[in-house]
Design a protein around this motif. Structure first.
Motif, mmCIF file in Angstrom:
data_model
loop_
_atom_site.group_PDB
_atom_site.id
_atom_site.type_symbol
_atom_site.label_atom_id
_atom_site.label_comp_id
_atom_site.label_asym_id
_atom_site.label_seq_id
_atom_site.Cartn_x
_atom_site.Cartn_y
_atom_site.Cartn_z
ATOM 1 N N THR A 165 -56.303 58.297 -8.555
ATOM 2 C CA THR A 165 -56.595 57.625 -9.838
ATOM 3 C C THR A 165 -57.913 58.104 -10.421
ATOM 4 N N SER A 194 -59.198 56.612 -5.039
ATOM 5 C CA SER A 194 -59.899 56.243 -6.271
ATOM 6 C C SER A 194 -61.376 56.574 -6.139
ATOM 7 N N SER A 198 -59.354 52.417 -9.951
ATOM 8 C CA SER A 198 -58.780 51.506 -8.957
ATOM 9 C C SER A 198 -57.285 51.369 -9.194
#
Length: 462
Positions: free
Chosen positions: A391, A410, A414
């Motif tokens: 991400t 991440s 998140s």
């Protein structure tokens, strides 16, 4: 006048070629014959006046006659009999000053099986009529214009097995549709493009029972290694897709080949897509015409998808497979998965990059790695991750259930669980597996809570 060789128009400016006085007076048909390759050249400034050209060299399209200098064509172009008649051989136009009307009405312009027309330089025009493509049309640097009159002039191919359309450079502008014969659904075309620009549906369409660009069935071939092809209008049908590439015998896309949806003057056009094949690059125009690409019948398989600003891809509850890049410049309105909540988007292959805020129905990541690029926020109902998701500094919202079998990484971003019902998180990997399920960072924003159904899951930061 029957000619079996070359036309050499000499240097003397007193040398004239005049085969036309008027369409009711003295006029001579130039009948090109012989089993050889010949041409017309001129070294003076006197442009010849021709009445009609009949191309009848050899017994197939092998032998050529090339006009390497310009001429004027005076024969009537709005009757059944056209100023150019193709019977056998390949007629080549190869001078930038050539600009002739093949048809201006009356009846369609015909390229019969065993003959070909090639436009290397210059321009040929068809207005207020269609082209019947029973033989071969080659656009290799010049322009074939079938749109400037504003009409829906179509290219209609046949079931003879001789219909070929080749674009290697230049421009092909079709006002209407490239389609099968209305009375013969078994019509097939061999389409080849390596460069150049091919535009279809520039002005609109007249036949909802046919596509705007269709390559369908046994014997049909579609080969592209470059160039741009645009579908600029829909056909008004929710059953027959405007872009139809369905079970051709040969399908190949490579290089920089792109299919553009929209890009013309038909604002808000709804353009159906039905393909059984994986498309190299599908781009929805962001040029202000706001096209809507509507998936029909089959899942959409693409390597690269670009949704331009103002454009929309309607999934109609069908699945989408992407294997390289997903770029959505239209925001959350750019992709509508469908109202039935049954369509799933799959990332597959080695690496997939997603750019732009997008709302999916369900999402399955099977690519070796899935990366969310800068300024990207994703929303999904259920999420299933079979490999690795990165991400980075972005948020990936999951509003349904999560199955995570490997990694979700991440940085400042998140994974966000923010559904309106209880959400369930599970993993299908074994506890001793080297690919044990891990989520580096997770944010829970669900008043009803999140339940872990399997404990073989590492939550590094909650």
């Amino acid at each position: 006048m029957i000619l079996n060789g070359d036309i050499i128009h000499g240097a003397l400016n007193t040398s004239l070629i005049d085969l036309w006085e008027s369409n009711t007076g003295n006029r001579v048909i130039l009948d090109l014959r012989g089993e050889s390759n010949n041409n017309y050249t001129r070294s003076n400034t006197n442009i010849p006046e021709l009445y009609r050209i009949v191309m009848s060299k050899g017994s197939d399209k092998t032998n050529t006659f090339t006009f390497s200098d310009d001429f004027t064509l005076m024969g009537t172009s709005n009757a059944v009999e056209k100023p150019v008649e193709l019977i056998h051989g390949t007629l080549v136009f190869d001078d930038s000053d050539i600009d002739i009307d093949l048809s201006t009405g009356g009846d369609e312009f015909l390229i019969i099986n065993g003959s070909a027309l090639e436009v290397k330089q210059g321009e040929v025009n068809i207005s207020d009529s269609d082209m019947r493509l029973d033989g071969c049309l080659i656009v290799s640097g010049g322009t074939v214009d079938m749109s400037s009159d504003g009409n829906n002039n179509d290219v209609i191919y046949t079931s003879s097995g001789g219909s070929d359309l080749l674009v290697s450079d230049g421009n092909l502008n079709v006002g209407g549709q490239l389609m099968r014969n209305i009375l013969d659904a078994s019509s097939v075309l061999r389409y080849t493009q390596s460069n150049g620009i091919a535009r279809f549906g520039i002005n609109g369409t007249s036949h909802p029972e046919r596509g705007v660009f269709e390559i369908i069935g046994s014997g049909a071939e579609y080969t592209r290694s470059g160039g741009t092809m645009s579908i600029e209008s829909g056909n008004g049908s929710s059953i027959n897709a405007a872009l139809s590439i369905v079970n051709p015998t040969v399908f190949s896309e490579s290089g920089a080949s792109t299919i553009m949806i929209g890009g013309g003057s038909n604002s808000g056009a709804v353009i159906g897509i039905n393909s059984t094949e994986e498309i190299n690059t599908l781009e929805l125009s962001g040029a202000g015409d706001n096209p809507v690409a509507s998936m029909l019948i089959n899942t959409l398989q693409i390597q690269n998808l670009v949704i331009g600003s103002g454009a929309t891809l309607n999934g109609n509850d069908l699945d989408v497979y992407v294997s390289d890049t997903w770029t959505n410049n239209a925001g959350l309105t750019g992709f509508d998965a469908g109202s039935g909540n049954t369509g799933t988007t799959y990332s597959i292959g080695s690496r997939v990059d997603i750019s732009g805020d997008t709302e999916f129905n369900d999402f399955v990541n099977s690519a070796n790695s899935l990366y969310l690029q800068a300024n990207t926020e994703l929303f999904s109902n259920d999420l299933r991750n079979e490999t690795s998701i990165y991400t980075q500094d972005n948020l990936f919202h999951v509003q349904g259930d999560l199955v995570n079998n490997v990694w979700i990484y991440s940085d400042l971003g998140s994974l966000v669980l923010d559904g309106s019902d209880v959400q369930y998180v599970t993993s299908e990997t074994n506890s001793g597996s080297a690919t044990r399920s891990r989520i580096q960072k997770i944010t829970i924003d669900n008043d009803l809570g999140v339940e872990l159904l399997e404990y073989n899951l590492s939550l590094i930061h909650i």
